[in-house]
Design a protein around this motif. Structure first.
Motif, PDB file in Angstrom:
ATOM      1  N   ILE A 112       0.858  -1.190   0.000  1.00 40.52           N
ATOM      2  CA  ILE A 112       0.000   0.000   0.000  1.00 40.52           C
ATOM      3  C   ILE A 112       0.893   1.239   0.000  1.00 40.52           C
ATOM      4  O   ILE A 112       1.813   1.345   0.819  1.00 40.52           O
ATOM      5  CB  ILE A 112      -0.901   0.009   1.253  1.00 40.52           C
ATOM      6  CG1 ILE A 112      -1.719  -1.274   1.332  1.00 40.52           C
ATOM      7  CG2 ILE A 112      -1.810   1.240   1.256  1.00 40.52           C
ATOM      8  CD1 ILE A 112      -2.301  -1.527   2.710  1.00 40.52           C
ATOM      9  N   PRO A 113       0.645   2.193  -0.899  1.00 38.35           N
ATOM     10  CA  PRO A 113       1.474   3.411  -0.905  1.00 38.35           C
ATOM     11  C   PRO A 113       1.334   4.168   0.401  1.00 38.35           C
ATOM     12  O   PRO A 113       0.224   4.391   0.893  1.00 38.35           O
ATOM     13  CB  PRO A 113       0.891   4.219  -2.079  1.00 38.35           C
ATOM     14  CG  PRO A 113      -0.491   3.692  -2.254  1.00 38.35           C
ATOM     15  CD  PRO A 113      -0.425   2.246  -1.900  1.00 38.35           C
ATOM     16  N   GLY A 114       2.472   4.545   0.980  1.00 39.60           N
ATOM     17  CA  GLY A 114       2.443   5.282   2.234  1.00 39.60           C
ATOM     18  C   GLY A 114       2.457   4.404   3.477  1.00 39.60           C
ATOM     19  O   GLY A 114       2.491   4.919   4.593  1.00 39.60           O
ATOM     20  N   VAL A 115       2.440   3.091   3.296  1.00 39.84           N
ATOM     21  CA  VAL A 115       2.460   2.162   4.436  1.00 39.84           C
ATOM     22  C   VAL A 115       3.804   1.449   4.475  1.00 39.84           C
ATOM     23  O   VAL A 115       4.116   0.627   3.606  1.00 39.84           O
ATOM     24  CB  VAL A 115       1.307   1.136   4.360  1.00 39.84           C
ATOM     25  CG1 VAL A 115       1.452   0.087   5.461  1.00 39.84           C
ATOM     26  CG2 VAL A 115      -0.031   1.835   4.487  1.00 39.84           C
ATOM     27  N   GLY A 116       4.596   1.785   5.480  1.00 42.48           N
ATOM     28  CA  GLY A 116       5.861   1.098   5.709  1.00 42.48           C
ATOM     29  C   GLY A 116       5.681   0.001   6.732  1.00 42.48           C
ATOM     30  O   GLY A 116       4.563  -0.311   7.147  1.00 42.48           O
ATOM     31  N   ARG A 117       6.783  -0.571   7.182  1.00 42.19           N
ATOM     32  CA  ARG A 117       6.704  -1.704   8.105  1.00 42.19           C
ATOM     33  C   ARG A 117       6.021  -1.320   9.417  1.00 42.19           C
ATOM     34  O   ARG A 117       5.166  -2.056   9.917  1.00 42.19           O
ATOM     35  CB  ARG A 117       8.111  -2.251   8.380  1.00 42.19           C
ATOM     36  CG  ARG A 117       8.082  -3.517   9.241  1.00 42.19           C
ATOM     37  CD  ARG A 117       9.458  -4.113   9.432  1.00 42.19           C
ATOM     38  NE  ARG A 117       9.385  -5.322  10.236  1.00 42.19           N
ATOM     39  CZ  ARG A 117       9.119  -6.531   9.759  1.00 42.19           C
ATOM     40  NH1 ARG A 117       8.897  -6.689   8.469  1.00 42.19           N
ATOM     41  NH2 ARG A 117       9.062  -7.588  10.557  1.00 42.19           N
TER      42      ARG A 117
END
Length: 206
Positions: A112-117
């Motif tokens: 998802i764009p904008g979702v990091g770990r």
């Protein structure tokens, strides 16, 4: 809350459609997948929710009530607003999203764009106990046999699609590369096909 809208589709853009309800044209923001099912001139029914902000009222539309409930549920997670929630639904099908949260599959969630770990971990922690087993989807979008209307060519197709991907939260360079890659393989792709294919490629590459 505006729970649903039904009426003829007046316009279809890359990130919204205009549906006439009681003589009023309502701009309804939706995912590329939902918009691809609409046809200009046909009647459509969309599950909706109205997001109220101090400076704006924004209506979001969904193919079925399951997508709408996921959209609302995602916004209960700290740091996730309407734009990121819509991008999540655009990239991941409801069943895929529910399974990823239930299984703590961070590799899927970070598509998802904008979702990091860290954000993906927060999604799992805050939603794992709230995500139910996938329910059968209830079709809510009208479908016809006519062709989908293309957006007004104010910008070139490439620029329109890149702009739509930026609106979903993707960085500019990857968005441009994804669009150019699709155009290289399918030079005659229209805007809606180009957007869906680029979006699919971006989701797999994350």
């Amino acid at each position: 809350m505006i729970h649903s809208v039904r009426g003829p589709v007046l316009e279809i853009g890359l990130d919204h459609a205009v549906v006439e309800v009681g003589g009023v044209g309502l701009a309804v923001h939706a995912t590329p997948n939902t918009l691809s099912r609409l046809r200009r001139g046909d009647e459509a029914r969309l599950a909706t929710t109205l997001v109220v902000r101090e400076e704006s009222l924004t209506l979001f539309g969904f193919a079925d009530t399951e997508e709408r409930e996921l959209f609302l549920l995602l916004q209960t997670v700290s740091g996730i607003g309407p734009r990121l929630a819509l991008a999540t639904i655009a990239v991941l099908e409801p069943d895929t999203l529910r399974a990823a949260i239930a299984d703590a599959d961070l590799a899927v969630l970070t598509r998802i764009p904008g979702v990091g770990r860290k954000s993906a971990e927060r999604l799992v922690v805050e939603l794992r106990d709230k995500v139910a087993a996938p329910a059968p989807a209830t079709a809510a979008v009208g479908a016809g046999t006519s062709s989908a209307a293309a957006p007004s060519p104010v910008l070139g197709v490439r620029e329109q699609v890149v702009e739509a991907l930026l609106g979903l939260g993707f960085p500019q360079k990857p968005a441009e590369q994804a669009v150019d890659g699709v155009l290289a393989a399918s030079p005659d792709a229209d805007a809606s096909v180009l957007l869906r294919t680029a979006l699919s490629g971006l989701g797999r590459s994350r």
